[in-house]
Write a protein that holds these residues in place. Structure first.
Motif, PDB file in Angstrom:
ATOM      1  N   TYR A   1       0.871  -1.259  -0.035  1.00 37.79           N
ATOM      2  CA  TYR A   1      -0.046   0.216   0.203  1.00 37.79           C
ATOM      3  C   TYR A   1       0.963   1.270   0.031  1.00 37.79           C
ATOM      4  O   TYR A   1       0.684   2.347  -0.684  1.00 37.79           O
ATOM      5  N   GLU A   2       1.860   1.254   0.779  1.00 41.72           N
ATOM      6  CA  GLU A   2       2.793   2.331   0.907  1.00 41.72           C
ATOM      7  C   GLU A   2       3.494   2.552  -0.763  1.00 41.72           C
ATOM      8  O   GLU A   2       3.641   3.685  -0.908  1.00 41.72           O
ATOM      9  N   LEU A   3       4.064   1.499  -1.199  1.00 41.99           N
ATOM     10  CA  LEU A   3       4.600   1.777  -2.437  1.00 41.99           C
ATOM     11  C   LEU A   3       3.667   2.410  -3.519  1.00 41.99           C
ATOM     12  O   LEU A   3       3.990   3.185  -4.259  1.00 41.99           O
ATOM     13  N   VAL A   4       2.200   2.071  -3.591  1.00 44.18           N
ATOM     14  CA  VAL A   4       1.515   2.391  -4.366  1.00 44.18           C
ATOM     15  C   VAL A   4       0.862   3.884  -4.252  1.00 44.18           C
ATOM     16  O   VAL A   4       0.911   4.445  -4.919  1.00 44.18           O
ATOM     17  N   GLU A   5       0.213   3.993  -2.772  1.00 44.63           N
ATOM     18  CA  GLU A   5      -0.502   4.733  -2.583  1.00 44.63           C
ATOM     19  C   GLU A   5       0.372   6.230  -1.999  1.00 44.63           C
ATOM     20  O   GLU A   5       0.127   7.449  -2.166  1.00 44.63           O
ATOM     21  N   GLU A   6       1.409   5.915  -1.141  1.00 42.27           N
ATOM     22  CA  GLU A   6       2.010   7.041  -0.611  1.00 42.27           C
ATOM     23  C   GLU A   6       3.280   7.351  -1.053  1.00 42.27           C
ATOM     24  O   GLU A   6       3.897   8.264  -0.427  1.00 42.27           O
ATOM     25  N   THR A   7       3.854   6.952  -2.273  1.00 39.58           N
ATOM     26  CA  THR A   7       4.901   7.316  -2.880  1.00 39.58           C
ATOM     27  C   THR A   7       4.505   7.863  -4.318  1.00 39.58           C
ATOM     28  O   THR A   7       3.430   7.304  -4.911  1.00 39.58           O
TER      29      THR A   7
ATOM     30  N   LYS B   1      -7.734 -12.205 -13.598  1.00 42.09           N
ATOM     31  CA  LYS B   1      -8.373 -13.205 -12.584  1.00 42.09           C
ATOM     32  C   LYS B   1      -8.770 -12.304 -11.305  1.00 42.09           C
ATOM     33  O   LYS B   1      -8.494 -11.344 -11.040  1.00 42.09           O
ATOM     34  N   ASP B   2      -9.791 -13.104 -10.699  1.00 40.29           N
ATOM     35  CA  ASP B   2     -10.261 -12.302  -9.507  1.00 40.29           C
ATOM     36  C   ASP B   2      -9.482 -13.117  -8.278  1.00 40.29           C
ATOM     37  O   ASP B   2      -9.634 -14.202  -7.845  1.00 40.29           O
ATOM     38  N   SER B   3      -8.900 -12.029  -7.581  1.00 44.60           N
ATOM     39  CA  SER B   3      -7.822 -12.536  -6.796  1.00 44.60           C
ATOM     40  C   SER B   3      -8.404 -11.879  -5.197  1.00 44.60           C
ATOM     41  O   SER B   3      -7.538 -11.947  -4.288  1.00 44.60           O
ATOM     42  N   LYS B   4      -9.448 -11.653  -5.270  1.00 43.13           N
ATOM     43  CA  LYS B   4     -10.035 -10.991  -3.965  1.00 43.13           C
ATOM     44  C   LYS B   4      -9.972 -12.195  -2.812  1.00 43.13           C
ATOM     45  O   LYS B   4      -9.545 -11.746  -1.640  1.00 43.13           O
ATOM     46  N   SER B   5     -10.130 -13.306  -2.954  1.00 44.87           N
ATOM     47  CA  SER B   5     -10.031 -14.446  -1.819  1.00 44.87           C
ATOM     48  C   SER B   5      -8.822 -14.549  -1.299  1.00 44.87           C
ATOM     49  O   SER B   5      -8.642 -14.899  -0.348  1.00 44.87           O
ATOM     50  N   ILE B   6      -7.741 -14.490  -2.281  1.00 42.26           N
ATOM     51  CA  ILE B   6      -6.414 -14.560  -2.041  1.00 42.26           C
ATOM     52  C   ILE B   6      -5.853 -13.508  -0.786  1.00 42.26           C
ATOM     53  O   ILE B   6      -5.176 -13.665   0.318  1.00 42.26           O
ATOM     54  N   PHE B   7      -6.612 -12.295  -1.061  1.00 40.08           N
ATOM     55  CA  PHE B   7      -6.236 -11.236  -0.229  1.00 40.08           C
ATOM     56  C   PHE B   7      -7.145 -11.155   1.152  1.00 40.08           C
ATOM     57  O   PHE B   7      -6.928 -10.198   2.112  1.00 40.08           O
TER      58      PHE B   7
ATOM     59  N   TYR C   1      -7.001  -5.792   2.150  1.00 42.14           N
ATOM     60  CA  TYR C   1      -8.346  -6.318   1.956  1.00 42.14           C
ATOM     61  C   TYR C   1      -9.282  -5.308   2.443  1.00 42.14           C
ATOM     62  O   TYR C   1     -10.192  -5.160   2.071  1.00 42.14           O
ATOM     63  N   TYR C   2      -8.815  -4.393   3.669  1.00 42.20           N
ATOM     64  CA  TYR C   2     -10.052  -3.485   4.178  1.00 42.20           C
ATOM     65  C   TYR C   2     -10.037  -2.159   3.738  1.00 42.20           C
ATOM     66  O   TYR C   2      -9.220  -1.401   3.285  1.00 42.20           O
TER      67      TYR C   2
END
Length: 79
Positions: free
Chosen positions: A30-36, A66-72, A78-79
């Motif tokens: 999340y930090e890599l994608v959203e906060e930088t 692919k639907d990877s929702k269940s993996i996370f 996920y939240y």
């Protein structure tokens, strides 16, 4: 529920589905994608520090094929 230690596994989906022990590092993702605002990120870590596993996690998260929702499910991202 018992967990196994998956030594040497680098496929995030297989690791999560096989009930292996996993330390949640999705907050780093999340930090890599959203906060930088980096255009390029270089992972410099010693051998066996999970670089390929992190790339597999990113690949599964951003895949539109692919639907990877269940993996996370149950992880911080996920939240």
């Amino acid at each position: 529920m018992t967990f196994k230690v998956g030594v040497g596994k680098s496929d995030f989906e297989a690791l999560r589905k096989s009930n292996n022990y996993y330390v949640d590092k999705t907050d780093i993702m999340y930090e890599l994608v959203e906060e930088t605002d980096n255009q390029v990120t270089l992972f410099t870590r010693p051998r066996r520090f999970g670089k390929i596993l992190m790339m597999s996690m990113l690949s599964n998260f951003f895949s539109i094929r692919k639907d990877s929702k269940s993996i996370f499910e149950g992880l911080k991202i996920y939240y």
